[in-house]
Design a protein around this motif. Structure first.
Motif, PDB file in Angstrom:
ATOM      1  N   THR A   1      -5.504  31.293 -40.636  1.00 40.56           N
ATOM      2  CA  THR A   1      -5.294  32.204 -39.505  1.00 40.56           C
ATOM      3  C   THR A   1      -4.224  33.239 -39.841  1.00 40.56           C
ATOM      4  OG1 THR A   1      -5.904  30.478 -37.939  1.00 40.56           O
ATOM      5  CG2 THR A   1      -4.669  32.358 -37.066  1.00 40.56           C
ATOM      6  N   GLU A   2      -3.152  32.801 -40.500  1.00 40.29           N
ATOM      7  CA  GLU A   2      -2.088  33.719 -40.884  1.00 40.29           C
ATOM      8  C   GLU A   2      -2.577  34.754 -41.902  1.00 40.29           C
ATOM      9  OE1 GLU A   2       1.179  31.351 -42.219  1.00 40.29           O
ATOM     10  OE2 GLU A   2       1.886  30.884 -40.189  1.00 40.29           O
ATOM     11  N   CYS A   3      -3.542  34.364 -42.739  1.00 44.60           N
ATOM     12  CA  CYS A   3      -4.105  35.323 -43.708  1.00 44.60           C
ATOM     13  C   CYS A   3      -4.655  36.541 -42.972  1.00 44.60           C
ATOM     14  CB  CYS A   3      -5.217  34.665 -44.527  1.00 44.60           C
ATOM     15  SG  CYS A   3      -4.660  33.455 -45.744  1.00 44.60           S
ATOM     16  N   TYR A   4      -5.461  36.292 -41.936  1.00 43.45           N
ATOM     17  CA  TYR A   4      -6.084  37.402 -41.212  1.00 43.45           C
ATOM     18  C   TYR A   4      -5.067  38.154 -40.348  1.00 43.45           C
ATOM     19  CZ  TYR A   4     -10.557  35.623 -42.857  1.00 43.45           C
ATOM     20  OH  TYR A   4     -11.602  35.229 -43.658  1.00 43.45           O
ATOM     21  N   ASN A   5      -4.047  37.440 -39.842  1.00 44.07           N
ATOM     22  CA  ASN A   5      -2.990  38.122 -39.083  1.00 44.07           C
ATOM     23  C   ASN A   5      -2.218  39.088 -39.981  1.00 44.07           C
ATOM     24  OD1 ASN A   5      -3.662  36.775 -36.753  1.00 44.07           O
ATOM     25  ND2 ASN A   5      -2.090  35.182 -36.985  1.00 44.07           N
TER      26      ASN A   5
END
Length: 731
Positions: free
Chosen positions: A277-281
């Protein structure tokens, strides 16, 4: 670790003690003592004690985090090959695993029946077979090759280039497929340095000129991004700078014709976070901070590469106007990206049998082994490895949404066989994004491909597919289908192909002696009977182009050069022999004969051979006999220039045989005869044979005036209903 730095056993032990991973130090020290004992007195080409090499290999593997047995095998990897130590000694002292790993990386001893290329092919095949059983074999081999490349400057020029070429073609692609980026990049750069030193030094010079401004730019970008991410993500992600390898830049500068400043990803930042999720954020934040370049975003998280690499890639432009790439990944993805399949040992304890990702990584090895088990052609094996391990892949989808990964250039035939063997065999067409395409259509990433199949009994692949498909897997399955389903046709095709090669090379072996003459090659290809050998030629298991030189040498030994020369004269005597239209060495009225080994026709480039008492024998310039004998000191003066007179030549007709393969049906032979009659072509003789698969093979001998008329005849015959192929016999 620098190129000339020597690693001692004390440094290796210190590295082990400093690491977090637990090793059996006593076993490693014992392995070193055995290696040191057997290599005592041996030197490397640099003059250093040989033991420095296995220690260096073990150190590289320690940096990859490999296990105790792998480190031991690295220390012992050359003792069986280069000393009188045996596998039995190692097995008794260190166990089955260490002995198996050492055996896997040990080259085969020279076998009397092997040529140099066959020996090389067998060694490559042995490595592939061993690594399919235990992947640690190839990881040791990669570390071994890496250290050899680091010290390659001590070898002579020719050896340096040969080793560098092999490294670039075989070991670097394997390292890429296993996902071991650090080894892959260094192997490519070192190989590149020896294969094209001028280009390497030019790129090095250009990059050094930009080093100061580059480092400053990367530091400023990292600081800006870190400050922004600190506001939104806790803990703050790790940010690293990366510069593209010299060989990576070379491929884009020289292969794609770009300037260095046009390479968008020569500068890159890597951002490592904790969750997907942090990758896409983070991706959203980067696109908010910088302007993204269109069509330069790749999501390898949702669609991983074949080597299980995962990351988000985006290329953006900052205020400075300089494009740079940003890679975003989790820590697990980072470990896989850096260490590939070696991460299995670096970050996990014990053996994780049955790991699905590892199984997928090893599937391609088994495919190469299966497809190359009958080949003794090292070039073919290398070509298969290069094709199947291509660094660039395309991703396409079935109508149900299943993703298929194939090398760049792969066709819809490759796609069909990647789905399932039977889908490939039954394929009768393909649609790409709902539009019909030809069999040679090259797949592009993101396309949806539907394979159309036929359930008609006897339907199967075409031999022409072997020249269209890209992947070794597809070629292997097509050959196997012809081997199993078309034996009668294979025997017929194989016998004809062998006879054509024999005619071209003036090899005339009596039928009663043929099996004995081919005995060695039959044994080499595991063929019990002549029909087995003909069938192997027919389905592609035997490469005649490679075997013929060996057969010709054997023929000359057995029958002697006088027999060869008299055969050439007999062949020339049989051919239509008039002097019309031929100028030999500037003279028009020479007595000439047309050699049947290559069946020259008006329109062919020709050359003459002065026979003993039978005039001049005319050959095509691409005739194998001419090419093999033109530089022979004893025959060189007997080859003379020859040509057709051109527009002033008198008309003449020549016999030529055509082989026609077609789906058998009533009236086929009548249609062929009718088609030839309509264009006034005289038929001397014809034979036809029905095959059990529903096809028929027709051989017709016709009267032809020249190449132009021959091409017209072939075109006419190909238009007949159900005709599959038409080929000139003896070519």
């Amino acid at each position: 670790m620098t190129e000339d730095k020597i690693i001692t056993i004390d440094q290796l032990i210190q590295k082990i003690l400093e690491g977090e991973k637990q090793y059996d130090l006593s076993k490693i020290v014992a392995a070193y003592e055995v290696a040191n004992k057997y290599h005592q007195g041996q030197k490397r080409e640099s003059g250093q004690p040989y033991i420095t090499h296995p220690i260096a290999v073990a150190y590289i593997l320690l940096e990859l985090g490999m296990d105790t047995d792998t480190i031991c095998a690295a220390l012992l990897h050359d003792v069986v090959e280069d000393t009188d130590c045996t596998l039995e000694i190692l097995q008794k002292r260190f166990g089955n695993d260490v002995a198996m790993l050492v055996n896997g990386v040990t080259k085969l001893k020279k076998v009397e029946t092997f040529t140099k290329d066959e020996q090389k092919a067998e060694n490559i095949r042995k490595i592939l077979l061993a690594m399919s059983e235990d992947i640690r074999v190839i990881i040791i081999k990669l570390a071994d090759r890496l250290h050899n490349m680091r010290t390659l400057n001590y070898c002579r020029d020719e050896k340096r280039r040969n080793i560098a070429h092999e490294t670039m073609n075989i070991y670097a692609p394997i390292a890429h497929r296993l996902g071991i980026r650090s080894i892959k990049d260094e192997l490519e750069d070192l190989s590149f340095m020896y294969l094209d030193p001028y280009a390497y030094n030019e790129i090095e010079k250009q990059m050094n000129m930009r080093k100061g401004s580059r480092d400053q730019l990367v530091e400023e970008l990292m600081a800006r991004i870190k400050e922004r991410l600190a506001k939104d993500i806790t803990p703050v992600p790790v940010i690293e700078g990366r510069v593209k390898s010299n060989y990576g830049i070379y491929k884009k500068v020289y292969r794609d014709g770009k300037e260095i400043d046009q390479i968008y990803d020569r500068y890159a930042l890597r951002i490592i976070v904790n969750t997907v999720t942090e990758c896409y954020n983070v991706l959203g934040i980067i696109h908010d901070m910088f302007r993204p370049i269109p069509n330069r975003f790749k999501d390898y998280i949702s669609t991983p590469k074949a080597n299980m690499y995962q990351s988000l890639h985006t290329t953006v432009i900052g205020r400075e106007g300089v494009p740079f790439e940003v890679q975003i990944r989790t820590w697990d993805m980072h470990k896989t990206a850096e260490y590939g399949i070696a991460a299995h040992w670096k970050y996990k304890e014990g053996v994780n049998g049955g790991n699905t990702k590892d199984d997928r990584r090893l599937a391609w090895i088994r495919q190469i082994i299966e497809s190359q088990q009958e080949s003794d052609d090292v070039e073919e094996i290398v070509r298969a490895i290069k094709n199947d391990l291509a660094p660039e892949d395309v991703f396409a989808f079935t109508p149900k949404g299943d993703m298929i990964t194939l090398p760049v250039g792969a066709t819809v035939i490759d796609f069909a066989y990647a789905i399932h063997t039977e889908v490939g065999h039954k394929m009768c067409g393909a649609k790409v994004d709902k539009k019909m395409v030809s069999y040679d259509y090259e797949i592009k990433t993101g396309e949806i491909i539907e394979i159309l199949t036929s359930n008609v009994p006897g339907h199967g692949p075409s031999r022409s597919w072997l020249n269209i498909c890209k992947t070794n897997e597809a070629k292997s399955k097509i050959r196997l289908w012809f081997k199993r389903e078309r034996r009668e046709e294979n025997i017929f095709e194989g016998r004809n192909a062998l006879e054509r090669e024999f005619r071209r090379n003036m090899i005339r072996v009596p039928e009663d002696d043929l099996e004995e003459f081919l005995k060695a090659d039959m044994r080499r290809h595991n063929c019990d009977t002549l029909d087995d050998f003909f069938a192997a030629i027919g389905y592609g298991g035997v490469q005649l182009s490679k075997a013929i030189s060996r057969l010709k040498t054997e023929y000359n030994k057995k029958y002697g050069e006088k027999h060869v020369d008299s055969t050439a004269e007999k062949e020339a005597k049989k051919s239509s022999g008039n002097t019309s239209g031929i100028i030999v060495d500037g003279v028009q009225d020479c007595a000439v004969r047309f050699a049947q080994c290559c069946n020259p026709l008006p329109g062919d480039d020709i050359v003459g051979f002065i026979t003993k008492g039978h005039g001049v024998s005319i050959h095509r310039k691409d005739c194998v006999n001419y090419l093999s004998q033109k530089d022979d000191p004893e025959l060189k003066d007997r080859w003379v220039s020859a040509k057709y007179e051109g527009s002033n030549k008198k008309s003449g007709y020549f016999k030529t045989t055509l082989d026609i393969i077609a789906v058998d049906r009533i009236g086929l032979l009548a249609d062929v005869s009718s088609a030839l009659a309509m264009i006034n072509i005289y038929i001397y003789e014809s034979t036809a044979r029905e095959l059990k698969n529903g096809n028929a093979i027709l051989s017709i001998t016709v009267s032809i005036a020249g190449m132009e008329q021959l091409n017209n005849v072939i075109t006419k015959l190909k238009k007949i209903k159900n005709v599959i192929s038409v080929e000139r016999s003896g070519r």
